[in-house]
Motif scaffolding. Structure first.
Motif: not given
Lengths: 829, 169
Positions: A225-226, A744-748, A802-808
């Motif tokens: 991962y990281c 990739m963590s979306r598939f975990g 405001v904050f938003a994560p980008y992974h999705f």
């Protein structure tokens, strides 16, 4: 040093050692249940009782007793064995003997000691506990009936993770390990507690009833991962990765992992994995054979090569191994005659490949992970360093709490690091990092705090001139900080004997690019805080091999197109063939609309990936690739540690490693013989990349190697970009969520259980003004589009940010953010 | 940052001004958790959950650890307590003088058990080990008033008396 005798063996140990440490140094094992080398001594379980002659043979705990000169210790006498048996009998009085259905069986300290001390009878009788088992969360099952009150879970969560989920509650016989209000566990789910639990009281739910511990094949590897580069052990059975196994002797982190590392492995055997190559026929992706797919790709590439190589480009993820990245680069450079390659959208590696390159003369961080705990003051840029690299966050926690290292944070939001004792957080307006760091440098010059070496470094005068504009009084208002606060921070940094700056990088942090890296480099060079222990800068590359991708030059180095120019080229037709290996630009590159249009436009798109990602769905040929568990190779992590990954399972389905795919393509396009194996490529890396000189794959072993770094310092003035402020709007900053890394963590399953979808996080004041409550769906609208996101309300965000994560992939934040450090948005219900 | 200013804390149904006032008083005192929790209990009669979150945030202590402290000491209460705390001694002298029957009678008449509170929040009943007045055994106390030489009949009188009293301060 202190000399003592343990079981007739002479041993010399440092004076702060305990009897337990001394015995360990002498190779003598003392049984323990509550002790852990990472934690402060506790002395709760009484298994480690030993006799000390000078104490008239009294039994004392080895784990908490410091050594003294001339001490004579006995670790095993009849009396001690009797005492240890009693301890076990008393523990087994309450501990259920449900070993046949307990996942810890085989890896249970209590079971092993009971066996070792042959406790086959119990002189006592009592009722077992009747605590309710906590099944409320999907990752950690808590069965407090099995708990032996060693307190390791509570201590690790406090001392290292700094979350504090557990506590001893109640008193006497009713005492148990509980959570706040004895409710269900609701924490970061890093699983550190599971890893140190000596029994089966805390177990991993995804692994429950999957396999007996002794039936697992244990394969050492490195987390994919990281960029931290945590070593891990995969538990493998029947060709599947079933769990990660804790090994306290692995890596600088002593086996500690975060949620993704510990619970995010399921993507390897996910049923969403691509099984066969796919070729687009009549507009639809259809299953195809490898021969057919590779023949088609090779033919198209040969065509592109013959056309001069200008019309072909490649985007590759920094998750591939060094050897694969090397082949990717070679495919373009030697095979296709093209320099159009890039990774991480171009900007997420610029801090290293442009910033550090110009300021330090190297593409690496001039510091190592070990410098974190060796420092006197840590200056962390954005509290997000904890979210992007959680295990480095543990290192920061440990340094601050145990070694009393000062912590200074400059950030556009508050976060977990800001809660550490003595942490001082300077919350500035978003996007103002460069101006702020320049102001710090200006104060250092104005107050004559610079190091004597600074004036001798090339570019000093130019820097001095440029910094004149950045007096704290000039930038205070735009940064949203007091001029005095800026001055204090500059003085603290300059006056600390050793200071280390930590800067997280990533696709979610477009502002953390070349300019910020250089402003920070200037600060370290001005104060002479580089090239020494506990000093320098750690540029935290986002992905497991971000550092390797920088080292191997996986970006345009001869005037080729970078990621942004590749997109433009696809759009205007100048790039006709694009190979995407592992990247998912549709979700992670700025401006989704533009990326989608570019990928729709390009004539021939090849995607190598594990999954049919949003990007792969647009491809003409999709090649199923292997995960890190299905191949061998090396990764280079933050702090330049080169470490090996080992093949744990056979490739899933018909998947082939990127190594195999690229090796074949390179051979067919260059007309040379393919490389024999990974070691052969590594040998060529060692021969051609100076930092890797002298290394061989075999010699890396399990521990890996730290690459040397030599710096050629130069002051490069870093100009702060003007952030246009749109009044009446909110500043959207993007970044990483703690539970995810890239796309990739979306598939975990693990990360997705805890954090299944994107969200927008607001401060309480803004939420109140907009009458938005936690969990409401809100519409976030920017100049480039609008999105529906769930709202999260908390204390982290300052007013107006405001904050938003980008992974999705769904409602991906790049549909409204186009790569600026700050995106101005309005939010409505 | 370690000690958050008051205005950042959310206010729920419970009025946190009293708790904030207590925290302000002890904010800089080292080892301030115990006096803060005692002060909060003094103000509210018990330690309400929102105040625990408030203390956690303002003193930068994990809520779980505060909960550990609260459940360790018998002096802290996590549920609202009655206006009138009835305590009956079950120490040796009182036991010999018939305290168990006194306790049973209170249980019957109030419909609650040890360390429980009536739904109308009027009475909380507790058995205690010794009140330090063995000469008056069997002994009961209601808040600060003492009732010596207790009998089953007196139990009824005490309950009747306190049932008449106003609930407001």
């Amino acid at each position: 040093m202190v000399n003592l005798t343990i079981d007739d063996t002479q041993v010399t140990v440092p004076k702060d050692a305990t009897i337990f440490d001394a015995a360990k140094a002498a190779g003598i094992r003392i049984p323990i249940l509550c002790h852990d080398k990472k934690l402060q001594p506790f002395g709760g379980c009484r298994m480690c009782l030993v006799e000390v002659e000078q104490m008239k043979g009294r039994q004392i705990p080895a784990c908490t007793t410091p050594v003294t000169e001339g001490m004579i210790v006995r670790t095993t006498t009849d009396e001690i064995v009797k005492a240890r048996k009693l301890v076990l009998e008393l523990l087994l009085l309450k501990h259920p003997i449900d070993c046949p259905v307990c996942d810890a069986a085989g890896d249970c300290d209590l079971q092993n000691l009971t066996y070792e001390y042959k406790v086959n009878l119990n002189r006592f009788q009592d009722e077992k506990f009747q605590h309710q088992i906590d099944y409320e969360n999907p990752l950690i099952e808590r069965d407090m009936n099995r708990c032996i009150h060693c307190g390791k879970c509570a201590r690790i969560c406090d001392e290292i993770v700094s979350y504090g989920a557990y506590t001893f509650m109640n008193r006497g016989i009713e005492a148990k390990i509980g959570t706040e209000f004895d409710g269900p566990l609701n924490c970061e789910f890093c699983g550190s507690c599971v890893s140190v639990c000596p029994v089966g009281a805390l177990i991993s739910r995804p692994f429950k009833f999957k396999a007996r511990w002794w039936a697992l094949n244990k394969v050492k590897s490195v987390c994919s991962y990281c960029g931290t580069g945590c070593q891990l052990t995969l538990g493998v059975k029947d060709g599947k990765v079933l769990t990660t196994i804790y090994d306290e002797n692995q890596g600088f982190h002593n086996g500690q992992l975060c949620t993704r590392g510990r619970f995010g492995y399921q993507f390897v055997n996910s049923d969403k994995r691509l099984a066969t190559p796919l070729i687009r026929k009549n507009g639809v992706l259809q299953q195809a054979s490898w021969d057919e797919a590779l023949t088609l790709v090779a033919a198209k590439l040969a065509e592109a090569k013959n056309a001069g190589g200008k019309a072909v480009a490649g985007l590759v993820t920094a998750r591939l191994t060094n050897e694969e990245l090397f082949l990717f680069k070679k495919l373009f450079k030697d095979g296709l005659g093209s320099d159009n390659i890039d990774h991480s959208a171009g900007y997420a590696h610029a801090a290293l490949t442009a910033g550090a390159m110009e300021s330090f003369g190297t593409v690496a961080s001039p510091a190592a992970i070990s410098d974190i705990q060796a420092s006197d003051l840590l200056l962390v840029v954005k509290t997000d360093a904890y979210e992007t690299h959680p295990v480095l966050g543990f290192e920061i926690n440990l340094g601050v709490k145990r070694k009393e290292i000062d912590l200074r944070i400059i950030s556009d939001k508050r976060g977990k690091l800001a809660k550490l004792p003595k942490a001082v957080t300077y919350v500035h307006k978003p996007g103002q990092e460069v101006a702020l760091v320049n102001a710090l440098a200006q104060v250092i010059l104005a107050e004559n705090l610079q190091d004597a070496t600074a004036t001798g470094i090339e570019g000093f005068e130019a820097l001095k001139q440029q910094l004149a504009d950045y007096a704290p009084e000039n930038v205070a208002a735009t940064c949203g900080l007091d001029a005095d606060a800026i001055k204090n921070l500059a003085r603290d940094y300059a006056k600390a004997a050793k200071a280390l700056i930590i800067l997280p990088l990533g696709l979610g942090y477009p502002g953390h690019g070349k300019a910020l890296a250089q402003a920070i480099a200037n600060l370290t060079l001005l104060t002479g805080k580089v090239g020494k222990e506990g000093c320098g800068v750690l540029y935290l590359g986002e992905k497991n091999n971000s550092q390797g991708a920088a080292d191997l030059g996986v970006y345009p180095t001869a005037g080729g197109a970078d990621a942004d120019a590749i997109m433009t080229g696809c759009l205007n037709g100048s790039i006709k063939t694009l190979i995407v290996a592992g990247e998912n630009p549709v979700v992670s590159y700025p401006d989704r609309k533009r990326v989608e249009a570019a990928l729709d436009k390009v004539e021939f798109l090849v995607v190598q990936d594990l999954f049919l990602t949003e990007t792969a769905a647009k491809a003409h040929v999709v090649l199923p690739a292997c995960s890190f568990a299905e191949k061998g190779g090396t990764y280079t992590s933050v702090g330049r540690a080169v470490q090996r990954i080992n093949q744990a399972i056979k490739p899933v389905g018909e998947a082939r490693s990127d190594f195999a795919i690229l090796n074949g393509l390179v051979a067919s396009l260059t007309g040379s013989a393919p490389y024999a194996d990974v070691a052969a490529v590594f040998a060529e890396i060692a021969a051609t990349v100076p930092a890797y000189a002298g290394l061989s794959l075999a010699e890396l072993g399990d521990t890996g190697a730290i690459l040397p770094v030599t710096i050629k310092p130069r002051f490069v003035p870093a100009g702060a970009a003007v952030i246009p402020v749109e009044s009446g709007k909110l500043a959207l900053v993007t970044g990483s969520a703690l539970y995810h890394c890239g796309t990739m963590s979306r598939f975990g399953e693990g990360p997705m259980h805890v954090c299944p979808e994107g969200y927008v996080e607001l401060g309480r004041d803004d939420a109140r003004a907009l009458s938005v409550k936690e969990g409401d769906t809100v519409v976030v609208k920017s100049a480039s589009g609008e999105l529906k996101l769930k709202a999260k309300v908390g204390t982290r965000m300052p007013q107006g940010v405001v904050f938003a994560p980008y992974h999705f992939g769904e409602a991906s934040v790049n549909s409204i953010a186009a790569g600026a450090a700050v995106t101005w948005v309005s939010i409505s219900k | 940052m370690s000690n958050a200013p008051a205005e950042e804390i959310p206010t729920a149904d419970i009025d946190l001004a009293l708790a904030n006032h207590v925290i302000d008083k002890y904010l800089t005192l080292p080892g301030n958790l115990m006096p803060v929790l005692q002060g909060i209990q003094e103000e509210y009669g018990y330690v309400p959950k929102p105040t625990i979150d408030l203390v956690a945030e303002r003193l930068n202590i994990y809520p779980s650890q505060i909960y550990g402290v609260l459940t360790f000491y018998a002096q802290f209460h996590l549920k609202p307590r009655g206006k009138f705390i009835i305590r009956v001694c079950v120490g040796t002298a009182c036991h010999v003088q018939g305290a168990p029957r006194i306790v049973e009678t209170f249980f019957d008449k109030l419909g609650i058990g040890h360390a429980e509170t009536t739904p109308d929040l009027r009475f909380t009943f507790e058995k205690v080990a010794c009140l330090g007045a063995c000469g008056m055994a069997p002994l009961a106390m209601v808040n600060d008033s003492t009732y010596g030489s207790m009998t089953v009949q007196k139990v009824g009188e005490i309950i009747a008396d306190y049932s008449q009293r106003p609930m407001k301060k």
